[in-house]
Scaffold this active site. Structure first.
Site, PDB file in Angstrom:
ATOM      1  CE  LYS A 143      -3.737  -0.565   4.834  1.00 36.92           C
ATOM      2  NZ  LYS A 143      -5.027   0.022   5.228  1.00 36.92           N
ATOM      3  CG  HIS A 146      -2.114  -0.868   1.094  1.00 32.40           C
ATOM      4  ND1 HIS A 146      -2.046  -2.223   1.356  1.00 32.40           N
ATOM      5  CD2 HIS A 146      -3.393  -0.622   0.702  1.00 32.40           C
ATOM      6  CE1 HIS A 146      -3.239  -2.762   1.145  1.00 32.40           C
ATOM      7  NE2 HIS A 146      -4.073  -1.819   0.749  1.00 32.40           N
TER       8      HIS A 146
HETATM    9  P1  NAD Z   1      -7.377   9.289   5.031  1.00 31.90           P
HETATM   10  O1  NAD Z   1      -6.422   9.498   6.172  1.00 31.90           O
HETATM   11  O2  NAD Z   1      -7.106   9.967   3.726  1.00 31.90           O
HETATM   12  O3  NAD Z   1      -8.872   9.688   5.500  1.00 31.90           O
HETATM   13  C1  NAD Z   1      -9.390   9.496   6.791  1.00 31.90           C
HETATM   14  C2  NAD Z   1     -10.202  10.731   7.124  1.00 31.90           C
HETATM   15  O4  NAD Z   1     -10.860  10.516   8.386  1.00 31.90           O
HETATM   16  C3  NAD Z   1      -9.327  11.989   7.273  1.00 31.90           C
HETATM   17  O5  NAD Z   1      -9.854  13.048   6.505  1.00 31.90           O
HETATM   18  C4  NAD Z   1      -9.397  12.271   8.758  1.00 31.90           C
HETATM   19  O6  NAD Z   1      -9.242  13.645   9.073  1.00 31.90           O
HETATM   20  C5  NAD Z   1     -10.804  11.754   9.069  1.00 31.90           C
HETATM   21  N1  NAD Z   1     -11.062  11.668  10.489  1.00 31.90           N
HETATM   22  C6  NAD Z   1     -10.187  11.369  11.496  1.00 31.90           C
HETATM   23  N2  NAD Z   1     -10.785  11.540  12.692  1.00 31.90           N
HETATM   24  C7  NAD Z   1     -12.057  11.969  12.439  1.00 31.90           C
HETATM   25  C8  NAD Z   1     -13.146  12.340  13.273  1.00 31.90           C
HETATM   26  N3  NAD Z   1     -13.035  12.352  14.635  1.00 31.90           N
HETATM   27  N4  NAD Z   1     -14.313  12.718  12.702  1.00 31.90           N
HETATM   28  C9  NAD Z   1     -14.428  12.740  11.342  1.00 31.90           C
HETATM   29  N5  NAD Z   1     -13.415  12.429  10.495  1.00 31.90           N
HETATM   30  C10 NAD Z   1     -12.237  12.052  11.042  1.00 31.90           C
HETATM   31  O7  NAD Z   1      -7.452   7.718   4.839  1.00 31.90           O
HETATM   32  P2  NAD Z   1      -8.087   6.897   3.594  1.00 31.90           P
HETATM   33  O8  NAD Z   1      -7.004   6.447   2.697  1.00 31.90           O
HETATM   34  O9  NAD Z   1      -9.264   7.640   3.044  1.00 31.90           O
HETATM   35  O10 NAD Z   1      -8.582   5.590   4.372  1.00 31.90           O
HETATM   36  C11 NAD Z   1      -9.506   5.680   5.437  1.00 31.90           C
HETATM   37  C12 NAD Z   1      -9.770   4.279   5.987  1.00 31.90           C
HETATM   38  O11 NAD Z   1     -10.419   3.487   4.973  1.00 31.90           O
HETATM   39  C13 NAD Z   1      -8.497   3.486   6.358  1.00 31.90           C
HETATM   40  O12 NAD Z   1      -8.778   2.698   7.491  1.00 31.90           O
HETATM   41  C14 NAD Z   1      -8.256   2.618   5.136  1.00 31.90           C
HETATM   42  O13 NAD Z   1      -7.516   1.453   5.412  1.00 31.90           O
HETATM   43  C15 NAD Z   1      -9.686   2.295   4.769  1.00 31.90           C
HETATM   44  N6  NAD Z   1      -9.914   1.838   3.386  1.00 31.90           N
HETATM   45  C16 NAD Z   1     -10.820   0.846   3.240  1.00 31.90           C
HETATM   46  C17 NAD Z   1     -11.180   0.403   1.990  1.00 31.90           C
HETATM   47  C18 NAD Z   1     -12.235  -0.661   1.867  1.00 31.90           C
HETATM   48  O14 NAD Z   1     -12.619  -1.033   0.746  1.00 31.90           O
HETATM   49  N7  NAD Z   1     -12.752  -1.168   2.989  1.00 31.90           N
HETATM   50  C19 NAD Z   1     -10.591   0.971   0.854  1.00 31.90           C
HETATM   51  C20 NAD Z   1      -9.668   2.007   1.026  1.00 31.90           C
HETATM   52  C21 NAD Z   1      -9.348   2.444   2.315  1.00 31.90           C
END
Ligand code: NAD
Length: 272
Positions: free
Chosen positions: A161, A157
C-alpha cells in the site's frame, strides 16, 4: 434491458482483478474493455485470464481512450492522477465513474467533484464495503454522544500500500469529526514522532501499520478517563469492495450527473 458496458481501469491490479470477476458475476453488467498503464505486464493479456476466471475475449490495452470508446461506466481503482483524468473524460462522455482510488490530495478531490457537476455520475468512497459504511455511521453517533473521549484511529494494510493513513481511516475520521461538528482538517493528527507534547484535546489521531498481506483492518478507539470503546472492522476479501463497487455502478446509472458517496448508494446519508 441491456447490460451496462463497463471499462475496467487498472485491470492488472489487485482490485482490477477483483472488479473483473465481480462484473462478470453481476447480472446487468458486462466487461466492455480493460486497460492499464503502458508497460504493465497485464497489457495484451485477456482480462478474464488475468483475473483467474474464464477468458472473456477482452484484451487489456494501454490506451484508455480506446478502452472508453463505447463504454457506459468506468470502474477505477488506480492512482489519484489517473482518477482525475478519467473523471474529466467521464464528464465529457456522460459516463458512470466508480472511484475506489485513495490518497487523493485536496486539489485532486476537488477536480473529481467538479467532474460530477460537469456531467459524470461519480461515486467515490475510501471504502466500498457495507460493513465499513455501517461502521462510519456508528462512529459518527458515538463521537456525538461522547464528546469528551479521545478519538484514535488505527489501521493496518499489506506491505504494497502506498498511501497513509488509508482512505478508510480518513473516512472514519471524517465521520467522527461530523459527529462532533468540528472541521476534520483542523482536528486530524495524521502521525506522531519525537517530542510531540501532550495530546491536544478534541484532536482525531491516526496510526498506520504496514505488513504482510493484510487487506485492511481498522479500529476506532474512543478513550475516556475510566473506560475505552474499540470498534473494529477487518476486511477478509477484496471481493466485498468489488461487490460494493458493482452496487454503486448499478445505482449510479439511474442517477442524474453528480458526485456521490457510498452512503448515497446505501440510502444511509446523514445530514450535517
Ligand atoms: P494495485 O497497485 O494492485 O493496482 C493499481 C493498478 O492501477 C495497477 O495495475 C497499475 O498499473 C494501474 N495503473 C497505474 N497507472 C495507470 C494508468 N495510467 N492507466 C491505467 N492503469 C494504471 O493497487 P490496488 O491494491 O488494486 O489498489 C488500487 C487503489 O484502490 C488504491 O488507491 C487502494 O488504496 C484503493 N482501494 C480502495 C478500496 C475501496 O473500497 N475504496 C479498496 C481497496 C483498495
Amino acid at each position: 434491458m441491456t447490460d451496462l458496458k463497463v471499462a475496467i481501469a487498472g485491470a492488472g491490479g489487485r482490485m482490477g482483478a477483483a472488479n473483473i470477476r465481480a462484473v462478470t458475476a453481476t447480472p446487468g453488467l458486462v466487461v466492455h474493455s480493460a486497460f492499464d498503464r503502458p508497460g504493465s505486464p497485464a497489457i495484451g493479456r485477456d482480462a478474464g485470464e488475468v483475473a483467474g476466471i474464464e477468458r472473456l475475449g477482452v484484451v487489456i490495452v494501454d490506451d484508455a481512450e480506446a478502452a472508453l470508446a463505447g463504454a457506459e461506466a468506468i470502474i477505477d481503482f488506480t492512482v489519484p492522477a489517473v482518477s482525475v483524468l478519467l473523471a474529466e473524460r467521464a464528464a465529457s462522455l456522460g459516463l458512470v465513474h466508480i472511484i475506489g482510488t485513495t490518497g487523493c490530495s485536496r486539489d485532486e478531490d476537488w477536480a473529481i467533484q467538479k467532474a460530477g457537476s460537469a456531467g459524470a455520475r461519480i461515486v467515490k468512497t475510501g471504502n466500498f464495503s457495507l460493513g465499513v459504511n455501517m461502521l462510519a455511521g456508528l462512529v459518527r453517533q458515538v463521537a456525538r454522544a461522547l464528546p469528551g473521549y479521545d478519538v484514535e484511529i488505527l489501521e493496518m494494510h499489506h506491505n504494497k500500500k502506498v498511501d497513509a493513513p488509508s482512505g478508510t481511516a480518513l473516512m472514519l475520521g471524517q465521520a467522527a469529526a461530523a459527529g462532533r461538528g468540528v472541521d476534520f482538517d483542523a482536528s486530524a493528527v495524521r502521525g506522531r514522532d519525537g517530542h510531540t507534547g501532550p495530546r491536544v484535546p478534541g484532536t482525531i489521531g491516526f496510526a498506520a501499520l504496514r505488513g504482510g498481506n493484510v487487506i485492511g483492518d481498522h479500529t476506532v478507539i474512543f478513550a475516556g478517563e475510566t473506560e475505552r470503546i474499540e470498534i473494529t472492522h477487518r476486511a477478509e476479501s477484496r471481493a466485498m469492495f468489488a461487490a460494493g463497487a458493482m452496487q454503486a455502478a448499478l445505482w449510479a446509472k439511474d442517477q442524474p450527473a453528480g458526485f456521490y458517496d457510498m452512503a448515497d448508494v446505501l440510502g444511509v446519508k446523514e445530514q450535517d
